[in-house]
Scaffold this motif. Structure first.
Motif, PDB file in Angstrom:
ATOM      1  N   ASN A 173       0.830  -1.197   0.000  1.00 22.29           N
ATOM      2  CA  ASN A 173       0.000   0.000   0.000  1.00 22.29           C
ATOM      3  C   ASN A 173       0.865   1.248   0.000  1.00 22.29           C
ATOM      4  O   ASN A 173       1.883   1.311   0.695  1.00 22.29           O
ATOM      5  CB  ASN A 173      -0.923   0.012   1.213  1.00 22.29           C
ATOM      6  N   THR A 174       0.464   2.254  -0.768  1.00 18.39           N
ATOM      7  CA  THR A 174       1.236   3.484  -0.897  1.00 18.39           C
ATOM      8  C   THR A 174       0.384   4.701  -0.601  1.00 18.39           C
ATOM      9  O   THR A 174      -0.839   4.684  -0.743  1.00 18.39           O
ATOM     10  CB  THR A 174       1.845   3.624  -2.299  1.00 18.39           C
ATOM     11  N   ASN A 175       1.050   5.772  -0.214  1.00 18.85           N
ATOM     12  CA  ASN A 175       0.410   7.044   0.055  1.00 18.85           C
ATOM     13  C   ASN A 175       1.373   8.143  -0.375  1.00 18.85           C
ATOM     14  O   ASN A 175       2.557   8.090  -0.039  1.00 18.85           O
ATOM     15  CB  ASN A 175       0.066   7.176   1.538  1.00 18.85           C
ATOM     16  N   PHE A 176       0.866   9.128  -1.124  1.00 17.17           N
ATOM     17  CA  PHE A 176       1.695  10.207  -1.646  1.00 17.17           C
ATOM     18  C   PHE A 176       1.153  11.558  -1.235  1.00 17.17           C
ATOM     19  O   PHE A 176      -0.064  11.744  -1.115  1.00 17.17           O
ATOM     20  CB  PHE A 176       1.762  10.167  -3.171  1.00 17.17           C
ATOM     21  N   GLY A 177       2.063  12.498  -1.038  1.00 21.63           N
ATOM     22  CA  GLY A 177       1.646  13.867  -0.871  1.00 21.63           C
ATOM     23  C   GLY A 177       1.030  14.396  -2.153  1.00 21.63           C
ATOM     24  O   GLY A 177       1.442  14.023  -3.252  1.00 21.63           O
TER      25      GLY A 177
END
Length: 115
Positions: free
Chosen positions: A56-60
């Motif tokens: 799982n990824t999360n980006f600004g």
């Protein structure tokens, strides 16, 4: 205890690319999430990107579509590929690793985007 060492920062022109590396050592069994934060002059530290062991990824918001994050479990290393760099991407980039038993930070690496 987890130790993190960043590398790959430097000076790049607008529109260019850089690839940052973060090598983890120590109690690496405790790491669940690895990510990158940055702090620009006069601003608070902010999330750039993070990735869990499950993928799982999360980006600004400001880097979506331009940056990617990956992890190499064999080498215990996380990477941040930065493309289409802008002057506002300038700052000190910090690697972060956390889990149930640790929350570690690297020493930071300077990224400067300028003509």
């Amino acid at each position: 205890q987890v130790q993190l060492v960043e590398s790959g920062g430097g000076l790049v022109q607008p529109g260019g690319s850089l690839r940052l590396s973060c090598a983890a050592s120590g109690s690496i069994f405790s790491i669940y999430t690895m990510g990158w934060y940055r702090q620009a002059p006069g601003k608070q530290r902010e999330l750039v990107a993070e990735r869990t062991s499950g993928g799982n990824t999360n980006f600004g918001d400001s880097v979506k579509g331009r940056f990617t994050i990956s992890r190499d479990s064999t080498k215990n290393t996380a990477y941040l590929q930065m493309n289409s760099l802008r002057p506002e991407d300038t700052g000190v980039y910090y690697c972060n690793a956390r889990g149930l038993s640790d929350n570690a930070w690297g020493q930071g690496t300077q990224v400067t985007v300028s003509s």
